[in-house]
Write an enzyme that holds these catalytic residues in place. Structure first.
Site, PDB file in Angstrom:
ATOM      1  N   ARG A  17     -18.413  45.685 -15.666  1.00 35.28           N
ATOM      2  CA  ARG A  17     -17.998  46.485 -14.464  1.00 35.28           C
ATOM      3  C   ARG A  17     -16.446  45.900 -14.316  1.00 35.28           C
ATOM      4  O   ARG A  17     -16.264  44.773 -14.625  1.00 35.28           O
ATOM      5  CB  ARG A  17     -18.786  46.259 -13.303  1.00 35.28           C
ATOM      6  CG  ARG A  17     -20.134  46.769 -13.339  1.00 35.28           C
ATOM      7  CD  ARG A  17     -20.850  46.707 -11.896  1.00 35.28           C
ATOM      8  NE  ARG A  17     -20.497  47.739 -11.047  1.00 35.28           N
ATOM      9  CZ  ARG A  17     -20.867  47.742  -9.782  1.00 35.28           C
ATOM     10  NH1 ARG A  17     -21.422  46.749  -9.450  1.00 35.28           N
ATOM     11  NH2 ARG A  17     -20.474  48.658  -9.052  1.00 35.28           N
ATOM     12  N   GLY A  68     -22.990  43.581  -5.981  1.00 29.27           N
ATOM     13  CA  GLY A  68     -22.303  42.788  -5.189  1.00 29.27           C
ATOM     14  C   GLY A  68     -21.472  41.601  -5.940  1.00 29.27           C
ATOM     15  O   GLY A  68     -21.881  41.149  -6.583  1.00 29.27           O
ATOM     16  N   ALA A  69     -20.040  41.661  -5.422  1.00 26.52           N
ATOM     17  CA  ALA A  69     -19.161  40.980  -6.153  1.00 26.52           C
ATOM     18  C   ALA A  69     -19.597  39.407  -6.436  1.00 26.52           C
ATOM     19  O   ALA A  69     -19.647  39.022  -7.456  1.00 26.52           O
ATOM     20  CB  ALA A  69     -17.824  41.048  -5.636  1.00 26.52           C
ATOM     21  N   ASN A  81     -13.132  47.936  -1.814  1.00 26.57           N
ATOM     22  CA  ASN A  81     -14.531  47.910  -1.444  1.00 26.57           C
ATOM     23  C   ASN A  81     -15.199  49.020  -1.856  1.00 26.57           C
ATOM     24  O   ASN A  81     -14.566  50.081  -2.250  1.00 26.57           O
ATOM     25  CB  ASN A  81     -14.648  47.409  -0.232  1.00 26.57           C
ATOM     26  CG  ASN A  81     -16.312  46.958   0.238  1.00 26.57           C
ATOM     27  OD1 ASN A  81     -16.658  46.106  -0.335  1.00 26.57           O
ATOM     28  ND2 ASN A  81     -16.819  47.432   1.306  1.00 26.57           N
ATOM     29  N   LYS A  82     -16.581  49.109  -1.500  1.00 28.01           N
ATOM     30  CA  LYS A  82     -17.359  50.295  -2.006  1.00 28.01           C
ATOM     31  C   LYS A  82     -16.527  51.411  -1.369  1.00 28.01           C
ATOM     32  O   LYS A  82     -16.169  51.548  -0.338  1.00 28.01           O
ATOM     33  CB  LYS A  82     -18.595  50.359  -1.308  1.00 28.01           C
ATOM     34  CG  LYS A  82     -19.684  51.176  -1.301  1.00 28.01           C
ATOM     35  CD  LYS A  82     -19.866  51.755  -2.892  1.00 28.01           C
ATOM     36  CE  LYS A  82     -20.127  50.656  -3.804  1.00 28.01           C
ATOM     37  NZ  LYS A  82     -20.029  50.833  -5.192  1.00 28.01           N
ATOM     38  N   GLN A 120     -26.546  52.044  -1.028  1.00 26.34           N
ATOM     39  CA  GLN A 120     -26.676  50.513  -0.833  1.00 26.34           C
ATOM     40  C   GLN A 120     -27.006  50.127   0.638  1.00 26.34           C
ATOM     41  O   GLN A 120     -27.495  49.215   0.925  1.00 26.34           O
ATOM     42  CB  GLN A 120     -25.512  49.695  -1.333  1.00 26.34           C
ATOM     43  CG  GLN A 120     -25.250  49.580  -2.719  1.00 26.34           C
ATOM     44  CD  GLN A 120     -24.418  50.680  -3.206  1.00 26.34           C
ATOM     45  OE1 GLN A 120     -24.600  51.689  -2.655  1.00 26.34           O
ATOM     46  NE2 GLN A 120     -23.910  50.634  -4.483  1.00 26.34           N
ATOM     47  N   ASP A 138     -14.587  43.656  -3.175  1.00 30.59           N
ATOM     48  CA  ASP A 138     -14.463  43.303  -4.379  1.00 30.59           C
ATOM     49  C   ASP A 138     -13.375  42.658  -4.870  1.00 30.59           C
ATOM     50  O   ASP A 138     -13.368  41.996  -6.269  1.00 30.59           O
ATOM     51  CB  ASP A 138     -15.044  44.726  -5.208  1.00 30.59           C
ATOM     52  CG  ASP A 138     -16.474  45.034  -4.877  1.00 30.59           C
ATOM     53  OD1 ASP A 138     -16.773  45.590  -3.827  1.00 30.59           O
ATOM     54  OD2 ASP A 138     -17.346  44.882  -5.819  1.00 30.59           O
TER      55      ASP A 138
HETATM   56  O1  MRU Z   1     -21.419  48.692  -6.140  1.00 27.37           O
HETATM   57  P1  MRU Z   1     -21.834  47.558  -5.587  1.00 27.37           P
HETATM   58  O2  MRU Z   1     -23.033  47.951  -4.975  1.00 27.37           O
HETATM   59  O3  MRU Z   1     -21.922  46.398  -6.543  1.00 27.37           O
HETATM   60  O4  MRU Z   1     -20.756  47.336  -4.539  1.00 27.37           O
HETATM   61  C1  MRU Z   1     -20.833  46.270  -3.614  1.00 27.37           C
HETATM   62  C2  MRU Z   1     -19.746  46.434  -2.474  1.00 27.37           C
HETATM   63  O5  MRU Z   1     -18.718  47.149  -2.452  1.00 27.37           O
HETATM   64  C3  MRU Z   1     -19.775  45.056  -1.566  1.00 27.37           C
HETATM   65  O6  MRU Z   1     -19.148  45.422  -0.485  1.00 27.37           O
HETATM   66  C4  MRU Z   1     -18.844  43.852  -2.195  1.00 27.37           C
HETATM   67  O7  MRU Z   1     -19.165  43.817  -3.681  1.00 27.37           O
HETATM   68  C5  MRU Z   1     -19.152  42.728  -1.455  1.00 27.37           C
HETATM   69  S1  MRU Z   1     -20.552  41.911  -1.629  1.00 27.37           S
HETATM   70  C6  MRU Z   1     -20.439  40.561  -0.913  1.00 27.37           C
END
Ligand code: MRU
Length: 349
Positions: free
Chosen positions: A93, A51-52, A251-252, A200, A241
Site C-alpha cells: 500500500r 490503519g496506518a 486520511n481516509k 470502516q 496516514d
Molecule cells: O484504508 P484504511 O482502513 O487502512 O484507512 C485507515 C485510515 O484512514 C485511518 O484513519 C488511518 O490509517 C489512521 S489509523 C490510526
C-alpha cells in the site's frame, strides 16, 4: 472476555503473524496465522490488517518472519534477502508512511550492525519489531491523554473511518481519548461516518465503540453536515496516514469534506497522529501518493448484485488530503501542535 477490545489486531506468536481479520468484522472473529510473505502482502493489501500504525507493525513482524527463513549465514546475502522482502512488503500500500517507516527501521538494524552474525541479527530484528509494537501502544496512550484535554464529559464527537484500537496496537489515535475517557468513567456521544466504500466506520468504529460502552450513533457519510447543523458535534476527531511538513494531512477518503464542513459550522477539526505518521520529507500534501483501489469495492462489495451499470467509469481513491488551513490542531504523543505547522512541526522534529 469476548469483547472485541480484548483482541489484538496484530501480534507475533511462535514466529507467525497473527491478525484479527478486519474484513470479516463485525460478523465474524476470524484469526489469521501467516508465515508466507505473499500472504502477509495480501493481508495488508486486502485490509485484513489496516490503519496506518497497524500495517507498520504487521510489516515489521512480516519482515522478521521472512528474515528467519533466509538460510545463508553471509552478511551481504542476508542483507540483500531482507532488503528484497522489505521492498516487496512496502509495495502493498502506498499512502500510509508507517509502512515504509517501520520497514526502514527494521532494515537499519542490519545496516547498523555489520559486525554481528546472522543469528544475532535475526534476534535483533525480532526485538526491533516487538519494540515497534510496544512503542505504538505507548504513543497511542499519550495521544489519548493530550486529546482528552480538548473535550469534556458528554461532548459530541464526529469521527471518520477507524482510527481506533483496531487500527493500532492499543487505544487507537483519534479514538484514544474516547477509550481513555471511558476508563475514567467519562462518556461522549460519538457519531461515526460509515466511511464508504469499505465501511470502516460502520463495521469497525461502531463495533469497537459500542463494545466499550460508548454512546455511538452511526451515520451515512452524507449526514455529517446535518448532525453538525443540529448542534450535536463539539469536535471532529480523525486519524491520519501521512502528514506533510506543512501540516497537510492525508486520511481516509471523505475526511477533507468533513473538514470543510467543520470550518463552515465553526467546529474544531483535530487530526490525531503518532510522529511515525509525519513525513517531513514531503513538503505538502500534493506530493502524497494516493492509493487507487479496485472499482468493485464501490459497485459490488456490499451488494448482492452489482448496483451500477457495467459500463460506468469508477473512481475509487482510498484517501484524500485535508488542507492544513482546515486543521485546528494536530495531536501527537509529544503534545498538541498548533498552526503555523511549517514552524511547529519543524520544532517537533
Ligand atoms: O484504508 P484504511 O482502513 O487502512 O484507512 C485507515 C485510515 O484512514 C485511518 O484513519 C488511518 O490509517 C489512521 S489509523 C490510526
Amino acid at each position: 472476555m469476548n469483547s472485541i477490545l480484548n483482541y489484538e489486531s496484530v501480534r507475533l506468536d511462535n514466529d507467525e503473524l497473527v491478525l484479527l481479520d478486519q474484513t470479516k468484522l463485525p460478523n465474524e472473529i476470524n484469526i489469521l496465522r501467516l508465515t508466507d510473505i505473499k500472504d502477509i502482502w495480501q493481508a495488508i493489501y486486502k485490509l485484513q490488517v489496516r490503519g496506518a500504525p497497524a500495517i507498520g507493525v504487521a510489516a515489521a513482524f512480516g519482515l522478521y518472519i521472512s528474515a528467519m527463513k533466509i538460510e545463508s549465514n553471509d552478511y551481504d546475502e542476508f542483507f540483500n534477502g531482507v532488503h528484497e522482502a522489505k521492498e516487496y512488503l512496502n509495495s502493498a500500500r502506498p499512502t500510509a508512511v508507517n509502512l515504509s517507516w517501520a520497514l526502514n527501521r527494521m532494515e537499519k538494524v542490519i545496516s547498523d550492525n555489520p559486525d554481528k552474525n546472522v543469528s544475532e541479527l535475526k534476534k535483533l530484528l525480532k526485538s526491533e519489531a516487538i519494540a515497534i509494537k510496544s512503542e505504538d501502544s505507548e504513543m497511542c496512550r499519550k495521544i489519548g491523554e493530550h486529546g482528552l484535554t480538548l473535550i469534556k464529559n458528554g461532548d459530541g464527537i464526529l469521527t471518520h473511518c477507524n482510527a481506533g484500537q483496531l487500527a493500532t496496537s492499543k487505544y487507537g489515535t483519534a479514538l484514544a481519548p474516547i477509550h481513555l475517557g471511558r476508563e475514567r468513567g467519562m462518556n461522549f456521544h460519538v457519531f461515526c461516518d460509515e466511511t464508504r466504500p469499505l465501511l470502516q466506520g460502520a463495521r469497525l468504529t461502531a463495533f469497537e465503540l459500542t463494545a466499550d460502552g460508548v454512546d455511538t450513533t452511526l451515520i451515512c457519510d452524507n449526514m455529517a453536515s446535518q448532525v453538525m447543523k443540529n448542534g450535536w458535534i463539539n469536535a471532529v476527531f480523525v486519524g491520519c496516514d501521512r502528514v506533510a511538513a506543512n501540516g497537510d494531512a492525508c486520511n481516509k477518503i471523505g475526511t477533507s469534506g468533513v473538514a470543510v464542513l467543520a470550518k463552515y459550522y465553526k467546529i474544531p477539526f483535530y487530526v490525531f497522529t503518532p510522529t511515525s505518521t509525519i513525513d517531513m520529507s514531503i513538503e505538502n500534501g500534493d506530493k502524497i501518493i494516493i492509493e487507487q483501489r479496485p472499482s468493485n469495492e464501490v459497485t459490488e462489495t456490499w451488494y448482492k448484485k452489482r448496483m451500477a451499470p457495467e459500463d460506468v467509469k469508477i473512481y475509487n481513491p482510498a484517501f484524500d488530503v485535508t488542507d492544513h488551513e482546515l486543521i485546528t490542531a494536530i495531536i501527537t504523543e509529544h503534545g498538541i501542535i498548533r498552526p503555523p505547522y511549517s514552524e511547529s512541526l519543524k520544532k517537533l522534529f
